[in-house]
Design a protein around this motif. Structure first.
Motif, PDB file in Angstrom:
ATOM      1  N   HIS A  79      21.056 -26.964  17.028  1.00  0.00           N
ATOM      2  CA  HIS A  79      20.129 -26.007  17.629  1.00  0.00           C
ATOM      3  C   HIS A  79      20.821 -24.723  18.060  1.00  0.00           C
ATOM      4  CE1 HIS A  79      16.609 -28.711  17.794  1.00  0.00           C
ATOM      5  NE2 HIS A  79      17.496 -29.658  17.953  1.00  0.00           N
ATOM      6  N   GLN A  80      22.109 -24.596  17.787  1.00  0.00           N
ATOM      7  CA  GLN A  80      22.814 -23.372  18.150  1.00  0.00           C
ATOM      8  C   GLN A  80      22.376 -22.227  17.232  1.00  0.00           C
ATOM      9  OE1 GLN A  80      27.059 -23.767  18.086  1.00  0.00           O
ATOM     10  NE2 GLN A  80      27.449 -21.727  18.907  1.00  0.00           N
ATOM     11  N   ARG A  81      22.343 -21.020  17.758  1.00  0.00           N
ATOM     12  CA  ARG A  81      21.929 -19.847  17.006  1.00  0.00           C
ATOM     13  C   ARG A  81      22.907 -18.699  17.222  1.00  0.00           C
ATOM     14  NH1 ARG A  81      19.167 -23.256  15.237  1.00  0.00           N
ATOM     15  NH2 ARG A  81      16.885 -23.366  15.068  1.00  0.00           N
ATOM     16  N   LEU A  82      22.953 -17.802  16.254  1.00  0.00           N
ATOM     17  CA  LEU A  82      23.676 -16.544  16.402  1.00  0.00           C
ATOM     18  C   LEU A  82      22.675 -15.497  16.863  1.00  0.00           C
ATOM     19  CD1 LEU A  82      25.971 -14.509  16.126  1.00  0.00           C
ATOM     20  CD2 LEU A  82      25.472 -14.384  13.672  1.00  0.00           C
ATOM     21  N   ARG A  83      22.814 -15.033  18.092  1.00  0.00           N
ATOM     22  CA  ARG A  83      21.862 -14.086  18.650  1.00  0.00           C
ATOM     23  C   ARG A  83      22.159 -12.663  18.205  1.00  0.00           C
ATOM     24  NH1 ARG A  83      22.607 -15.931  24.673  1.00  0.00           N
ATOM     25  NH2 ARG A  83      22.508 -13.677  24.968  1.00  0.00           N
ATOM     26  N   LEU A  84      21.112 -11.855  18.089  1.00  0.00           N
ATOM     27  CA  LEU A  84      21.265 -10.450  17.741  1.00  0.00           C
ATOM     28  C   LEU A  84      21.610  -9.594  18.949  1.00  0.00           C
ATOM     29  CD1 LEU A  84      19.175 -11.621  15.474  1.00  0.00           C
ATOM     30  CD2 LEU A  84      18.818  -9.213  14.993  1.00  0.00           C
ATOM     31  N   GLY A  85      21.385 -10.116  20.147  1.00  0.00           N
ATOM     32  CA  GLY A  85      21.682  -9.361  21.349  1.00  0.00           C
ATOM     33  C   GLY A  85      20.500  -8.597  21.891  1.00  0.00           C
ATOM     34  N   CYS A  86      19.319  -8.773  21.271  1.00  0.00           N
ATOM     35  CA  CYS A  86      18.091  -8.151  21.757  1.00  0.00           C
ATOM     36  C   CYS A  86      17.104  -9.269  22.092  1.00  0.00           C
ATOM     37  CB  CYS A  86      17.502  -7.223  20.702  1.00  0.00           C
ATOM     38  SG  CYS A  86      15.817  -6.665  21.089  1.00  0.00           S
ATOM     39  N   PRO A  87      16.637  -9.362  23.334  1.00  0.00           N
ATOM     40  CA  PRO A  87      15.749 -10.468  23.714  1.00  0.00           C
ATOM     41  C   PRO A  87      14.484 -10.568  22.866  1.00  0.00           C
ATOM     42  CG  PRO A  87      16.543  -9.314  25.670  1.00  0.00           C
ATOM     43  CD  PRO A  87      16.971  -8.499  24.486  1.00  0.00           C
ATOM     44  N   VAL A  88      13.900  -9.424  22.503  1.00  0.00           N
ATOM     45  CA  VAL A  88      12.661  -9.446  21.720  1.00  0.00           C
ATOM     46  C   VAL A  88      12.918 -10.005  20.322  1.00  0.00           C
ATOM     47  CG1 VAL A  88      10.818  -8.030  20.721  1.00  0.00           C
ATOM     48  CG2 VAL A  88      11.669  -7.530  23.019  1.00  0.00           C
ATOM     49  N   LEU A  89      13.955  -9.514  19.657  1.00  0.00           N
ATOM     50  CA  LEU A  89      14.267  -9.986  18.306  1.00  0.00           C
ATOM     51  C   LEU A  89      14.705 -11.448  18.319  1.00  0.00           C
ATOM     52  CD1 LEU A  89      16.210  -6.879  16.927  1.00  0.00           C
ATOM     53  CD2 LEU A  89      13.823  -7.490  16.542  1.00  0.00           C
ATOM     54  N   ASP A  90      15.516 -11.820  19.309  1.00  0.00           N
ATOM     55  CA  ASP A  90      15.969 -13.213  19.394  1.00  0.00           C
ATOM     56  C   ASP A  90      14.808 -14.154  19.668  1.00  0.00           C
ATOM     57  OD1 ASP A  90      18.664 -12.705  18.871  1.00  0.00           O
ATOM     58  OD2 ASP A  90      19.090 -12.248  20.964  1.00  0.00           O
ATOM     59  N   ARG A  91      13.855 -13.721  20.460  1.00  0.00           N
ATOM     60  CA  ARG A  91      12.684 -14.556  20.733  1.00  0.00           C
ATOM     61  C   ARG A  91      11.861 -14.748  19.462  1.00  0.00           C
ATOM     62  NH1 ARG A  91      11.484 -12.283  25.050  1.00  0.00           N
ATOM     63  NH2 ARG A  91      10.011 -10.704  24.278  1.00  0.00           N
ATOM     64  N   LEU A  92      11.716 -13.698  18.681  1.00  0.00           N
ATOM     65  CA  LEU A  92      10.986 -13.798  17.416  1.00  0.00           C
ATOM     66  C   LEU A  92      11.637 -14.813  16.481  1.00  0.00           C
ATOM     67  CD1 LEU A  92       8.779 -12.505  15.446  1.00  0.00           C
ATOM     68  CD2 LEU A  92      10.691 -11.148  14.577  1.00  0.00           C
ATOM     69  N   LEU A  93      12.986 -14.850  16.484  1.00  0.00           N
ATOM     70  CA  LEU A  93      13.731 -15.722  15.574  1.00  0.00           C
ATOM     71  C   LEU A  93      14.063 -17.077  16.180  1.00  0.00           C
ATOM     72  CD1 LEU A  93      16.192 -13.074  14.079  1.00  0.00           C
ATOM     73  CD2 LEU A  93      14.010 -13.871  13.150  1.00  0.00           C
ATOM     74  N   GLY A  94      13.434 -17.414  17.283  1.00  0.00           N
ATOM     75  CA  GLY A  94      13.682 -18.717  17.887  1.00  0.00           C
ATOM     76  C   GLY A  94      15.072 -18.849  18.454  1.00  0.00           C
ATOM     77  N   GLY A  95      15.637 -17.755  18.921  1.00  0.00           N
ATOM     78  CA  GLY A  95      16.986 -17.774  19.498  1.00  0.00           C
ATOM     79  C   GLY A  95      18.016 -17.045  18.671  1.00  0.00           C
ATOM     80  N   GLY A  96      17.707 -16.742  17.423  1.00  0.00           N
ATOM     81  CA  GLY A  96      18.655 -16.045  16.557  1.00  0.00           C
ATOM     82  C   GLY A  96      18.718 -16.669  15.175  1.00  0.00           C
ATOM     83  N   LEU A  97      19.784 -16.375  14.448  1.00  0.00           N
ATOM     84  CA  LEU A  97      19.952 -16.903  13.094  1.00  0.00           C
ATOM     85  C   LEU A  97      20.480 -18.334  13.138  1.00  0.00           C
ATOM     86  CD1 LEU A  97      19.561 -13.966  12.193  1.00  0.00           C
ATOM     87  CD2 LEU A  97      21.474 -14.269  10.600  1.00  0.00           C
ATOM     88  N   PRO A  98      19.912 -19.260  12.365  1.00  0.00           N
ATOM     89  CA  PRO A  98      20.448 -20.619  12.281  1.00  0.00           C
ATOM     90  C   PRO A  98      21.865 -20.599  11.697  1.00  0.00           C
ATOM     91  CG  PRO A  98      18.253 -20.493  11.306  1.00  0.00           C
ATOM     92  CD  PRO A  98      18.700 -19.089  11.533  1.00  0.00           C
ATOM     93  N   LEU A  99      22.704 -21.525  12.162  1.00  0.00           N
ATOM     94  CA  LEU A  99      24.083 -21.555  11.678  1.00  0.00           C
ATOM     95  C   LEU A  99      24.190 -22.177  10.291  1.00  0.00           C
ATOM     96  CD1 LEU A  99      26.200 -22.444  14.828  1.00  0.00           C
ATOM     97  CD2 LEU A  99      25.113 -20.296  14.153  1.00  0.00           C
ATOM     98  N   GLY A 100      23.248 -22.988   9.920  1.00  0.00           N
ATOM     99  CA  GLY A 100      23.286 -23.618   8.608  1.00  0.00           C
ATOM    100  C   GLY A 100      22.173 -23.117   7.720  1.00  0.00           C
ATOM    101  N   GLY A 101      22.525 -22.574   6.545  1.00  0.00           N
ATOM    102  CA  GLY A 101      21.507 -22.099   5.613  1.00  0.00           C
ATOM    103  C   GLY A 101      21.561 -20.605   5.416  1.00  0.00           C
ATOM    104  N   ILE A 102      20.770 -20.146   4.449  1.00  0.00           N
ATOM    105  CA  ILE A 102      20.738 -18.732   4.075  1.00  0.00           C
ATOM    106  C   ILE A 102      19.506 -18.070   4.685  1.00  0.00           C
ATOM    107  CG2 ILE A 102      20.668 -17.093   2.160  1.00  0.00           C
ATOM    108  CD1 ILE A 102      21.817 -19.303   0.370  1.00  0.00           C
ATOM    109  N   THR A 103      19.737 -16.970   5.370  1.00  0.00           N
ATOM    110  CA  THR A 103      18.645 -16.145   5.880  1.00  0.00           C
ATOM    111  C   THR A 103      18.569 -14.883   5.035  1.00  0.00           C
ATOM    112  OG1 THR A 103      18.898 -16.947   8.152  1.00  0.00           O
ATOM    113  CG2 THR A 103      17.769 -14.843   7.847  1.00  0.00           C
TER     114      THR A 103
END
Length: 346
Positions: A79-103
């Protein structure tokens, strides 16, 4: 567990013991036909035996996806994510980019795709407590030269963008030293880079983010419609390599993609309803879409629509087209000298 504790007909239990199978684990090591030969039981009896053994191991409680989600603290890495550093964008992405897989991040020119990618190259370097991964980024350019001037501008503005991070933490990070740049003008060079160079950086812990800007450029230049099968094979190879690397090193992969007006590609891919140009769809078709975990799309508000907004209002939109853990949704954002900031969500 002893076989005698299973809910079985005594005749089946006796046959299992004659075959010198003493535990549930030993039973499940064999296939149905093998158990028939060992025990002399009929096929229905063997299927009943296997079902009883499996039921014992599973337990009496069925776990749903909701139960697993509610127990996410037991699986922190997943469930760990790489956050973008913007609360609005991170909320849209469920916390940020998933560590496993291609975005994938698709969109037309000047929509802000590269801006988001550069911001992630800096965000990944922050400590984990601030949403980063404490490592660098590999940035593979396939179209233009790397925008180093813009990167330096973003680095200089990190303290203004990342107000959630103490100033002394930002100052200690040598952002420029941990963005590793590669150029790949054709498909063979891109595949070699991903297959040989990128694994070295990931295995040494020097990088935990891979960016390809853009994935479409070399494929659209080299392969015409008559070579669609060959292009699909190369896309599959690239996607498989990226997914393996992402899974092995828990490194997010961000692939920037172009858009196309091809009707056949548009109709074959899932789209969520929205006010952007319905004739545009991410390039490379279904062969590439099948490699993705998350598909995002950015768009600029058309001139006649922007007039209706305030002069300082947002002119860009980030949309979630598909993701296994996110609903279709969107938010507006702006690009300034500090970086990308989300403004509203919908």
């Amino acid at each position: 567990m002893d076989v005698g504790q299973l809910d079985l007909n005594p005749r089946i239990t006796a046959a299992v013991r004659r075959a010198k199978l003493k535990s549930v684990k030993e039973i499940l090591h064999f296939s149905g036909p093998d158990l028939q030969r060992l025990t002399g039981l009929s096929s229905p009896d063997v299927q009943h035996l296997l079902a009883a053994a499996a039921l014992h191991l599973r337990g009496h409680h069925t776990l749903t996806a909701l139960h697993l989600f509610q127990q996410k603290e037991r699986f922190p890495v997943q469930h760990q994510r790489l956050r973008l550093g913007c609360p609005v964008l991170d909320r849209l992405l469920g916390g940020g980019l998933p560590l496993g897989g291609i975005t994938e991040l698709a969109g037309c020119s000047s929509a802000g795709k590269t801006q988001l990618a550069l911001q992630l190259c800096l965000a990944v370097q922050f400590p984990q407590q601030y949403g980063g991964l404490e490592a660098g980024a590999v940035y593979i350019c396939t179209e233009d030269i790397f925008p180093s001037k813009r990167l330096q501008q973003l680095i200089a503005q990190q303290q203004q963008l990342r107000t959630d991070v103490p100033g002394e933490v930002v100052q200690k990070i040598k952002f420029s030293n941990h963005v590793f740049i590669e150029h790949a003008a054709d498909v063979d060079t891109l595949l070699e880079c991903v297959g040989r160079k990128v694994p070295v950086l990931l295995s040494r812990g020097m990088a935990r983010l891979v960016v390809i800007d853009s994935v479409a450029a070399p494929f659209r230049c080299e392969f015409g419609k008559e070579a669609s099968a060959l292009r699909a094979r190369h896309l599959h190879s690239l996607g498989a390599m990226l997914r393996r690397l992402s899974s092995a090193f828990l490194a997010p992969v961000l692939c920037i993609n172009q858009v196309t007006e091809a009707v056949e590609e548009q109709d074959s891919l899932p789209r969520s309803a929205g006010p952007w140009d319905p004739h545009l769809a991410p390039a490379l078709g279904i062969a590439w879409a099948n490699q993705l975990l998350v598909r995002l799309m950015v768009d600029r508000v058309h001139t006649q629509e922007a007039v209706l907004d305030l002069p300082s209002g947002p002119t860009r939109t980030l949309r979630v087209l598909f993701a296994p853990h996110l609903p279709p949704s969107s938010c507006s954002y702006t690009v300034s000298s500090e970086g990308v900031r989300g403004t509203t969500s919908g």
